[in-house]
Design a protein around this motif. Sequence first.
Motif, PDB file in Angstrom:
ATOM      1  N   ILE A  22     -69.198 -56.553  46.146  1.00 31.68           N
ATOM      2  CA  ILE A  22     -69.229 -55.302  46.905  1.00 31.68           C
ATOM      3  C   ILE A  22     -70.579 -54.615  46.711  1.00 31.68           C
ATOM      4  O   ILE A  22     -71.147 -54.072  47.649  1.00 31.68           O
ATOM      5  N   THR A  25     -73.303 -56.386  48.880  1.00 33.61           N
ATOM      6  CA  THR A  25     -73.062 -56.481  50.317  1.00 33.61           C
ATOM      7  C   THR A  25     -73.453 -55.171  50.994  1.00 33.61           C
ATOM      8  O   THR A  25     -73.201 -54.095  50.476  1.00 33.61           O
ATOM      9  N   GLU A  26     -74.070 -55.296  52.166  1.00 39.55           N
ATOM     10  CA  GLU A  26     -74.443 -54.098  52.926  1.00 39.55           C
ATOM     11  C   GLU A  26     -73.264 -53.655  53.786  1.00 39.55           C
ATOM     12  O   GLU A  26     -72.675 -54.448  54.512  1.00 39.55           O
ATOM     13  N   PHE A  27     -72.919 -52.402  53.680  1.00 41.65           N
ATOM     14  CA  PHE A  27     -71.834 -51.811  54.459  1.00 41.65           C
ATOM     15  C   PHE A  27     -72.440 -50.888  55.511  1.00 41.65           C
ATOM     16  O   PHE A  27     -73.475 -50.271  55.285  1.00 41.65           O
ATOM     17  N   THR A  30     -71.556 -46.089  53.971  1.00 45.71           N
ATOM     18  CA  THR A  30     -71.774 -46.070  52.523  1.00 45.71           C
ATOM     19  C   THR A  30     -70.639 -45.378  51.773  1.00 45.71           C
ATOM     20  O   THR A  30     -70.426 -45.663  50.596  1.00 45.71           O
ATOM     21  N   LYS A  33     -68.126 -47.985  50.847  1.00 46.50           N
ATOM     22  CA  LYS A  33     -68.668 -48.816  49.770  1.00 46.50           C
ATOM     23  C   LYS A  33     -68.552 -48.101  48.428  1.00 46.50           C
ATOM     24  O   LYS A  33     -68.147 -48.698  47.431  1.00 46.50           O
TER      25      LYS A  33
END
Length: 58
Positions: A22, A25-27, A30, A33
């Motif tokens: 997590i 990984t780019e969400f 934000t 995340k």
Amino acid sequence: MKINKDLVDASLMLSAIVFGLIGTTEFADTTKKMILMALFGVLVIVLIVCRVIAGRRP
């Protein structure tokens, strides 16, 4: 209450791996995340405490 060390170890490893995934990984959002990272961070801490408690019991 009996704490199974193997189950706690496996859950701790899985939670730490998911926490790392997590984090890298780019969400798009934000906020989601940060919420997920906070939840898995708390889970990792709780599992570490359970592991310490299970290690001290004979």
